[in-house]
Design a protein around this motif. Structure first.
Motif, PDB file in Angstrom:
ATOM      1  N   PHE A  80       0.837  -1.205   0.000  1.00  0.00           N
ATOM      2  CA  PHE A  80       0.000   0.000   0.000  1.00  0.00           C
ATOM      3  C   PHE A  80       0.866   1.247   0.000  1.00  0.00           C
ATOM      4  CE2 PHE A  80      -2.120   3.444   2.158  1.00  0.00           C
ATOM      5  CZ  PHE A  80      -3.463   3.375   1.776  1.00  0.00           C
ATOM      6  N   ALA A  81       1.893   1.272   0.865  1.00  0.00           N
ATOM      7  CA  ALA A  81       2.737   2.464   1.028  1.00  0.00           C
ATOM      8  C   ALA A  81       3.538   2.788  -0.230  1.00  0.00           C
ATOM      9  CB  ALA A  81       3.672   2.274   2.217  1.00  0.00           C
ATOM     10  N   ARG A  82       3.719   1.810  -1.104  1.00  0.00           N
ATOM     11  CA  ARG A  82       4.422   2.071  -2.360  1.00  0.00           C
ATOM     12  C   ARG A  82       3.501   2.701  -3.407  1.00  0.00           C
ATOM     13  NH1 ARG A  82       7.484  -2.541  -0.613  1.00  0.00           N
ATOM     14  NH2 ARG A  82       6.004  -4.077  -1.429  1.00  0.00           N
ATOM     15  N   ILE A  83       2.193   2.688  -3.135  1.00  0.00           N
ATOM     16  CA  ILE A  83       1.216   3.230  -4.080  1.00  0.00           C
ATOM     17  C   ILE A  83       0.591   4.527  -3.561  1.00  0.00           C
ATOM     18  CG2 ILE A  83      -0.964   2.742  -5.285  1.00  0.00           C
ATOM     19  CD1 ILE A  83      -0.289  -0.258  -4.928  1.00  0.00           C
ATOM     20  N   ARG A  84       0.322   4.577  -2.279  1.00  0.00           N
ATOM     21  CA  ARG A  84      -0.393   5.705  -1.676  1.00  0.00           C
ATOM     22  C   ARG A  84       0.281   6.045  -0.345  1.00  0.00           C
ATOM     23  NH1 ARG A  84      -5.660   8.038  -1.388  1.00  0.00           N
ATOM     24  NH2 ARG A  84      -6.364   8.386   0.766  1.00  0.00           N
ATOM     25  N   PRO A  85       0.375   7.327   0.013  1.00  0.00           N
ATOM     26  CA  PRO A  85       1.061   7.680   1.261  1.00  0.00           C
ATOM     27  C   PRO A  85       0.436   7.009   2.483  1.00  0.00           C
ATOM     28  CG  PRO A  85       0.735   9.634  -0.089  1.00  0.00           C
ATOM     29  CD  PRO A  85      -0.044   8.527  -0.748  1.00  0.00           C
ATOM     30  N   LEU A  86       1.284   6.397   3.294  1.00  0.00           N
ATOM     31  CA  LEU A  86       0.909   5.845   4.586  1.00  0.00           C
ATOM     32  C   LEU A  86       1.784   6.547   5.611  1.00  0.00           C
ATOM     33  CD1 LEU A  86      -0.705   3.732   6.225  1.00  0.00           C
ATOM     34  CD2 LEU A  86       1.193   2.138   5.848  1.00  0.00           C
ATOM     35  N   TYR A  87       1.177   7.394   6.426  1.00  0.00           N
ATOM     36  CA  TYR A  87       1.931   8.262   7.322  1.00  0.00           C
ATOM     37  C   TYR A  87       2.263   7.550   8.633  1.00  0.00           C
ATOM     38  CZ  TYR A  87       0.982  12.058   4.101  1.00  0.00           C
ATOM     39  OH  TYR A  87       0.941  12.850   2.979  1.00  0.00           O
ATOM     40  N   ALA A  88       3.413   7.902   9.189  1.00  0.00           N
ATOM     41  CA  ALA A  88       3.884   7.324  10.443  1.00  0.00           C
ATOM     42  C   ALA A  88       3.520   8.243  11.602  1.00  0.00           C
ATOM     43  CB  ALA A  88       5.390   7.110  10.394  1.00  0.00           C
ATOM     44  N   ILE A  89       2.868   7.688  12.609  1.00  0.00           N
ATOM     45  CA  ILE A  89       2.508   8.423  13.821  1.00  0.00           C
ATOM     46  C   ILE A  89       3.329   7.846  14.969  1.00  0.00           C
ATOM     47  CG2 ILE A  89       0.645   9.118  15.375  1.00  0.00           C
ATOM     48  CD1 ILE A  89       0.346  10.137  12.481  1.00  0.00           C
ATOM     49  N   GLY A  90       4.193   8.640  15.564  1.00  0.00           N
ATOM     50  CA  GLY A  90       5.078   8.164  16.623  1.00  0.00           C
ATOM     51  C   GLY A  90       4.348   7.916  17.934  1.00  0.00           C
ATOM     52  N   THR A  91       4.941   7.082  18.772  1.00  0.00           N
ATOM     53  CA  THR A  91       4.317   6.727  20.053  1.00  0.00           C
ATOM     54  C   THR A  91       4.548   7.766  21.148  1.00  0.00           C
ATOM     55  OG1 THR A  91       6.284   5.417  20.600  1.00  0.00           O
ATOM     56  CG2 THR A  91       4.423   4.254  19.597  1.00  0.00           C
ATOM     57  N   ARG A  92       5.441   8.720  20.918  1.00  0.00           N
ATOM     58  CA  ARG A  92       5.669   9.840  21.869  1.00  0.00           C
ATOM     59  C   ARG A  92       6.038   9.360  23.269  1.00  0.00           C
ATOM     60  NH1 ARG A  92       1.703  13.918  22.897  1.00  0.00           N
ATOM     61  NH2 ARG A  92      -0.001  12.419  22.722  1.00  0.00           N
ATOM     62  N   GLY A  93       6.607   8.176  23.372  1.00  0.00           N
ATOM     63  CA  GLY A  93       7.044   7.675  24.666  1.00  0.00           C
ATOM     64  C   GLY A  93       5.967   7.014  25.499  1.00  0.00           C
TER      65      GLY A  93
END
Length: 247
Positions: free
Chosen positions: A197-210
């Motif tokens: 999927f990420a190679r076709i459409r943006p898949l954003y990363a959301i960090g865990t913030r600790g």
């Protein structure tokens, strides 16, 4: 996603599937259902397999079920594929073996991106990623690859096991699932489809913030969940719920 047995726990959950392992006073699947409802998600589907009836009873009312009768011969991609008729309006997928702070789910749901994945980024305080971790590589806030076999020195973090897709992204993902199953990928992990999927459409990363979280695969993971992660979650939640001075 609660179809697997979790044999690597070596009896930690008794003869029950992994999702019925008790952490505190609740099973893992009960905790996830409660977290979803606290975040305002009430249309909940559980993919069951091993000990399906026991899992159904643990989940309680107000939950739909999809059964993977081939759970012993398949993997998480196939389980997700079985639920595809229910995914087309957009969805969140959670692995049943994840114990996480509810704020992480809130962060994912409130992120402005339609399609996003929770990532625990590497830092100096985290143990190096090994062969077992589902590793993630990112670029400019987007996921560019997800794989267990990725060399640790090129990975930016670890997949937490919680992903969301909007309606458009969900339709693309289901087509990818169809292709993988048709090609014989019944034992693929679901992140195989996420990487495509990420190679076709943006898949954003959301960090865990600790915020505390853990995946439970082995007995030592379970012990850490009980002795460290759950107390950290509960302590943080008690602190956030404490009334202001004078109230």
């Amino acid at each position: 996603m609660a179809a697997g047995k979790g044999a690597r726990l070596n009896g930690t959950a008794g003869n029950l599937p992994k999702c019925l392992a008790r952490v505190g006073n609740m099973t893992l699947v009960e905790r996830q259902i409660a977290a979803l409802r606290m975040s305002g998600l009430n249309d909940i589907v559980v993919v069951v397999g091993c000990e399906a009836e026991r899992v159904r009873r643990s989940c309680g009312r107000g939950v739909q079920f999809v059964e993977n009768t081939r759970f012993a011969q398949t993997n998480s991609l196939y389980s997700l594929w079985l639920a595809r008729p229910l995914l087309l309006d957009g969805f969140v997928v959670m692995n049943c073996d994840v114990l996480l702070h509810p704020h992480l789910l809130d962060d994912l749901l409130t992120a402005r991106y339609q399609d996003a994945l929770l990532v625990a980024y590497q830092d100096d305080d985290r143990l190096p990623l090994g062969d077992e971790e589902m590793k993630v590589r990112t670029r400019r806030g987007r996921v560019v690859d997800i794989s267990k076999t990725m060399p640790a020195d090129v990975a930016d973090g670890e997949n937490v096991g919680v992903v969301k897709f909007g309606a458009e992204g969900a339709r693309l993902l289901t087509s990818i699932l169809d292709e993988r199953v048709a090609a014989g990928g019944l034992r693929d992990w679901a992140p195989r489809a996420f990487a495509e999927f990420a190679r076709i459409r943006p898949l954003y990363a959301i960090g865990t913030r600790g915020y505390p979280w853990t995946e439970i695969d082995f007995p030592e993971d379970y012990q850490r969940a009980v002795s460290e992660i759950l107390p950290a979650i509960e302590a943080d939640r008690r602190a956030s719920w404490s009334p202001a001075v004078g109230e």
